[in-house]
Write a protein that holds these residues in place. Structure first.
Motif, short mmCIF file in Angstrom:
data_model
loop_
_atom_site.label_atom_id
_atom_site.label_comp_id
_atom_site.label_asym_id
_atom_site.label_seq_id
_atom_site.Cartn_x
_atom_site.Cartn_y
_atom_site.Cartn_z
N ASN A 61 0.73 -1.44 0.09
CA ASN A 61 -0.06 -0.08 0.10
C ASN A 61 0.62 1.29 0.03
OD1 ASN A 61 -2.30 -1.75 0.42
ND2 ASN A 61 -1.81 -1.74 2.66
N ALA A 62 1.99 1.31 0.03
CA ALA A 62 2.76 2.45 0.35
C ALA A 62 4.06 2.36 -0.36
CB ALA A 62 2.96 2.74 1.96
N LYS A 63 4.81 3.42 -0.62
CA LYS A 63 6.21 3.69 -1.00
C LYS A 63 6.82 4.79 -0.28
CE LYS A 63 4.86 6.57 -4.99
NZ LYS A 63 5.25 6.70 -6.60
N ARG A 64 8.14 4.58 -0.34
CA ARG A 64 9.14 5.51 0.65
C ARG A 64 9.95 5.96 -0.55
NH1 ARG A 64 9.34 4.56 5.85
NH2 ARG A 64 7.62 3.12 6.62
N GLY A 65 10.06 7.46 -0.37
CA GLY A 65 11.05 8.14 -1.28
C GLY A 65 12.45 8.63 -0.90
N PHE A 66 13.52 8.46 -1.49
CA PHE A 66 14.60 8.81 -0.83
C PHE A 66 15.71 9.38 -1.78
CE2 PHE A 66 14.93 4.28 -1.79
CZ PHE A 66 16.18 4.15 -2.16
N CYS A 67 16.68 10.00 -1.58
CA CYS A 67 17.59 10.51 -2.59
C CYS A 67 18.70 9.48 -2.98
CB CYS A 67 18.48 11.75 -1.98
SG CYS A 67 19.76 12.25 -3.18
N PRO A 68 18.74 9.27 -4.39
CA PRO A 68 19.56 8.17 -4.77
C PRO A 68 21.09 8.50 -4.66
CG PRO A 68 18.68 9.28 -6.73
CD PRO A 68 17.93 9.88 -5.48
N GLU A 69 21.36 9.66 -4.46
CA GLU A 69 22.81 10.10 -4.14
C GLU A 69 23.19 9.98 -2.72
OE1 GLU A 69 24.66 10.72 -6.78
OE2 GLU A 69 22.81 10.59 -8.24
N CYS A 70 22.54 10.65 -2.06
CA CYS A 70 23.12 10.53 -0.56
C CYS A 70 22.27 9.71 0.43
CB CYS A 70 23.07 12.26 -0.11
SG CYS A 70 21.37 13.00 0.19
N GLY A 71 21.00 9.32 -0.02
CA GLY A 71 20.34 8.19 0.83
C GLY A 71 19.31 8.98 1.70
N TRP A 76 7.10 9.74 2.20
CA TRP A 76 6.36 8.40 2.29
C TRP A 76 5.02 8.75 1.67
CZ3 TRP A 76 1.51 6.88 4.15
CH2 TRP A 76 1.18 5.67 4.34
N LYS A 77 4.46 7.85 0.82
CA LYS A 77 3.30 8.03 0.09
C LYS A 77 2.41 6.79 0.24
CE LYS A 77 1.20 9.38 -3.86
NZ LYS A 77 -0.05 10.11 -3.35
N ALA A 78 1.27 6.67 0.52
CA ALA A 78 0.03 5.93 0.37
C ALA A 78 -0.26 5.70 -0.95
CB ALA A 78 -0.96 5.68 1.27
N LEU A 79 -0.46 4.45 -1.71
CA LEU A 79 -0.52 4.63 -3.03
C LEU A 79 -2.03 4.94 -3.40
CD1 LEU A 79 1.30 1.22 -3.92
CD2 LEU A 79 2.16 3.58 -3.92
N ASP A 80 -2.97 4.64 -2.71
CA ASP A 80 -4.11 4.88 -3.05
C ASP A 80 -4.78 6.43 -2.31
OD1 ASP A 80 -4.22 4.32 -0.26
OD2 ASP A 80 -5.90 2.94 -0.35
#
Ligand SMILES: [Zn+2]
Length: 122
Positions: A61-71, A76-80
């Motif tokens: 139900n959810a995804k977490r977003g981070f920086c691909p360079e520094c981490g 945080w996002k609920a998909l619905d």
């Protein structure tokens, strides 16, 4: 209100009053952040993000977003749902915000106590 990751590859602006300022003690936030994750949310159209966020689908139900360079763990996002939570720790001071609640305290680490008197939810 503006925020950014440690290396500035990801920057964001919040264009509405943030809702639900909370400290999350769940196992996923513990591991993603290294401790407690403080966040608030706004509707998606009130959050502008520059840079390429890497998204990790952390559950059905959810995804977490981070920086691909520094981490830096930023989102945080609920998909619905049409809202996105952003990391309070990434904001520039002053934020003018106050934590409203601790959540998932049943999952918290045993190496600290919550003593600020703010509402706690399991
Ligand atoms: Zn970065």
């Amino acid at each position: 209100m503006k925020g950014h990751c440690n290396c500035h590859a990801i920057e964001f602006e919040v264009h509405a009053d943030p809702q639900g300022a909370s400290m999350c003690h769940c196992g996923q936030c513990r591991r993603q952040s290294g401790g407690v994750w403080a966040s608030a949310y706004v509707s998606d159209d009130a959050l502008s993000i520059s840079g390429s966020v890497r998204w990790f689908q952390s559950s059905k139900n959810a995804k977490r977003g981070f920086c691909p360079e520094c981490g830096s763990f930023l989102f945080w996002k609920a998909l619905d749902e049409d809202t996105t939570s952003f990391a309070l720790g990434a904001l520039e001071n002053p934020t003018g915000l106050r934590i409203e609640k601790h959540i998932f305290v049943g999952d918290k680490g045993d190496y600290y106590q919550i003593t600020d008197g703010v509402e706690q939810r399991q």
